[in-house]
Design a protein around this motif. Sequence first.
Motif, PDB file in Angstrom:
ATOM      1  N   LYS A 184      28.927  44.660  49.343  1.00 47.65           N
ATOM      2  CA  LYS A 184      30.088  45.555  49.244  1.00 47.65           C
ATOM      3  C   LYS A 184      31.378  44.820  49.611  1.00 47.65           C
ATOM      4  O   LYS A 184      32.421  45.013  48.970  1.00 47.65           O
ATOM      5  CB  LYS A 184      29.903  46.761  50.164  1.00 47.65           C
ATOM      6  N   GLU A 185      31.312  43.957  50.646  1.00 50.99           N
ATOM      7  CA  GLU A 185      32.491  43.180  51.034  1.00 50.99           C
ATOM      8  C   GLU A 185      32.969  42.309  49.876  1.00 50.99           C
ATOM      9  O   GLU A 185      34.174  42.217  49.604  1.00 50.99           O
ATOM     10  CB  GLU A 185      32.160  42.293  52.242  1.00 50.99           C
ATOM     11  N   ILE A 186      32.038  41.679  49.183  1.00 50.00           N
ATOM     12  CA  ILE A 186      32.397  40.800  48.077  1.00 50.00           C
ATOM     13  C   ILE A 186      33.032  41.598  46.946  1.00 50.00           C
ATOM     14  O   ILE A 186      34.076  41.210  46.389  1.00 50.00           O
ATOM     15  CB  ILE A 186      31.163  40.034  47.568  1.00 50.00           C
ATOM     16  N   GLU A 187      32.422  42.721  46.602  1.00 46.82           N
ATOM     17  CA  GLU A 187      32.974  43.541  45.529  1.00 46.82           C
ATOM     18  C   GLU A 187      34.346  44.081  45.894  1.00 46.82           C
ATOM     19  O   GLU A 187      35.269  44.099  45.065  1.00 46.82           O
ATOM     20  CB  GLU A 187      32.018  44.694  45.203  1.00 46.82           C
ATOM     21  N   ASP A 188      34.503  44.523  47.140  1.00 49.70           N
ATOM     22  CA  ASP A 188      35.801  45.030  47.591  1.00 49.70           C
ATOM     23  C   ASP A 188      36.856  43.921  47.572  1.00 49.70           C
ATOM     24  O   ASP A 188      37.995  44.137  47.130  1.00 49.70           O
ATOM     25  CB  ASP A 188      35.692  45.611  48.998  1.00 49.70           C
ATOM     26  N   SER A 189      36.469  42.745  48.063  1.00 51.63           N
ATOM     27  CA  SER A 189      37.414  41.623  48.105  1.00 51.63           C
ATOM     28  C   SER A 189      37.817  41.196  46.705  1.00 51.63           C
ATOM     29  O   SER A 189      38.991  40.891  46.444  1.00 51.63           O
ATOM     30  CB  SER A 189      36.793  40.438  48.850  1.00 51.63           C
ATOM     31  N   LYS A 190      36.864  41.186  45.805  1.00 53.10           N
ATOM     32  CA  LYS A 190      37.160  40.807  44.422  1.00 53.10           C
ATOM     33  C   LYS A 190      38.139  41.791  43.796  1.00 53.10           C
ATOM     34  O   LYS A 190      39.118  41.397  43.141  1.00 53.10           O
ATOM     35  CB  LYS A 190      35.865  40.751  43.614  1.00 53.10           C
ATOM     36  N   SER A 191      37.901  43.070  44.010  1.00 53.71           N
ATOM     37  CA  SER A 191      38.788  44.098  43.476  1.00 53.71           C
ATOM     38  C   SER A 191      40.182  44.012  44.096  1.00 53.71           C
ATOM     39  O   SER A 191      41.200  44.113  43.400  1.00 53.71           O
ATOM     40  CB  SER A 191      38.184  45.479  43.736  1.00 53.71           C
ATOM     41  N   ILE A 224      46.150  32.860  47.598  1.00 51.11           N
ATOM     42  CA  ILE A 224      45.924  32.051  46.401  1.00 51.11           C
ATOM     43  C   ILE A 224      44.544  31.420  46.436  1.00 51.11           C
ATOM     44  O   ILE A 224      43.833  31.376  45.417  1.00 51.11           O
ATOM     45  CB  ILE A 224      47.018  30.975  46.269  1.00 51.11           C
ATOM     46  N   THR A 225      44.131  30.951  47.615  1.00 48.38           N
ATOM     47  CA  THR A 225      42.807  30.341  47.749  1.00 48.38           C
ATOM     48  C   THR A 225      41.707  31.346  47.425  1.00 48.38           C
ATOM     49  O   THR A 225      40.733  31.023  46.726  1.00 48.38           O
ATOM     50  CB  THR A 225      42.615  29.788  49.172  1.00 48.38           C
ATOM     51  N   GLU A 226      41.846  32.568  47.923  1.00 51.44           N
ATOM     52  CA  GLU A 226      40.841  33.592  47.625  1.00 51.44           C
ATOM     53  C   GLU A 226      40.868  33.987  46.147  1.00 51.44           C
ATOM     54  O   GLU A 226      39.820  34.222  45.538  1.00 51.44           O
ATOM     55  CB  GLU A 226      41.050  34.819  48.515  1.00 51.44           C
ATOM     56  N   LEU A 227      42.059  34.058  45.555  1.00 50.68           N
ATOM     57  CA  LEU A 227      42.151  34.350  44.123  1.00 50.68           C
ATOM     58  C   LEU A 227      41.369  33.324  43.308  1.00 50.68           C
ATOM     59  O   LEU A 227      40.597  33.676  42.409  1.00 50.68           O
ATOM     60  CB  LEU A 227      43.613  34.342  43.675  1.00 50.68           C
ATOM     61  N   LEU A 228      41.565  32.057  43.623  1.00 51.65           N
ATOM     62  CA  LEU A 228      40.878  30.994  42.891  1.00 51.65           C
ATOM     63  C   LEU A 228      39.378  31.013  43.144  1.00 51.65           C
ATOM     64  O   LEU A 228      38.594  30.598  42.274  1.00 51.65           O
ATOM     65  CB  LEU A 228      41.466  29.636  43.275  1.00 51.65           C
ATOM     66  N   TYR A 229      38.977  31.476  44.316  1.00 48.89           N
ATOM     67  CA  TYR A 229      37.546  31.567  44.620  1.00 48.89           C
ATOM     68  C   TYR A 229      36.891  32.645  43.760  1.00 48.89           C
ATOM     69  O   TYR A 229      35.839  32.415  43.157  1.00 48.89           O
ATOM     70  CB  TYR A 229      37.344  31.882  46.102  1.00 48.89           C
ATOM     71  N   PHE A 230      37.513  33.807  43.705  1.00 51.34           N
ATOM     72  CA  PHE A 230      36.926  34.919  42.961  1.00 51.34           C
ATOM     73  C   PHE A 230      37.164  34.805  41.452  1.00 51.34           C
ATOM     74  O   PHE A 230      36.344  35.260  40.653  1.00 51.34           O
ATOM     75  CB  PHE A 230      37.486  36.251  43.465  1.00 51.34           C
TER      76      PHE A 230
END
Length: 322
Positions: A184-191, A224-230
């Motif tokens: 759920k954390e991953i899906e929430d973070s991606k969204s 930006i780092t998280e954007l590029l990760y997801f």
Amino acid sequence: MNRYIISMIVLLQFIYCKKTEPQKVLNSNNKEISIQNISQKNITDTIHGYFNNDNIIDYIEINTKPSEEKELSIYLGSYQNQFKKIKSITITNDDFSEVENPIENFFVSNGKVGEIIIGSSCCGNFKTTETYNYKYLNNNWFLYKTLVSTVDDDFIPIINLNLNDLSESINGEKSANNKLVYSKEIEDSKSQNLNLFNEKLNLFKKNYLNKTIKNINGIDLDSITELLYFFPLQENNLNNYNDLAFYNMYTKDGSIGSIFLLKEIVNKFPDRIVSYINLGDAYWEFDNQQKAREAYQKYIDLMKIQNKDLNKIPKRVYERSK
């Protein structure tokens, strides 16, 4: 050159130097609590923040042990202004893999509510910072994010981010009970990251057209780092990433993030002409004229190699390349 060195120092202080806090803090009832009254122990350092999810002030003692170790003692607060020690953790050099002399350069930071960040940073101008983010779940803290950042020769960090599965606790215990939470954390973070991307890009475009973009905050390195990760760089999102970097450089604090993103773009797509002129402009905004000239020259070279119309090269590129 002074501007980008000073800016980088400020940036690195924000990332890993959150140790210094006021001597008095407020609990959830807005009553002042004196840090001196929390503990009478002779300790190396005290970090306070909201380390679980109840929005009551907590604190961590950092004790230096005789050997090259750090002992962390976590105290959680209550509405009665009392603190209970709930966990002790020993940190050694072996808990780090990328930083020289990690215990000598050790730090603890209070991240978001419910987070503890443990890290180390060393040494000199081109230092490496290694951090481990733990998230509070089921009366313990579990590893959620690891990040290694090394400052490059342009004083912009190279960042390696990895999101962990919440299976390892802060004291090394393993748990298989957090898989659903992690998913759920991953899906929430991606969204959330996708929404942030679209919101920022639309906001930047609007303010750029209105000539008010210098008055708004840019998108930071962490985001930006998280954007590029997801959402890794690909042909189908390349234009949007390039536009984000372009507009971001003109915000009041976006130069560093734009340079970081544009470097990622040209590393993966080295023949993309427009990204080099944008990179040159971003370096120029950041007052790194040497790197700006290098990027502009690469832009000119690619225009020639790819038989583009050289009359379309802006005058500023020639003027700044001298």
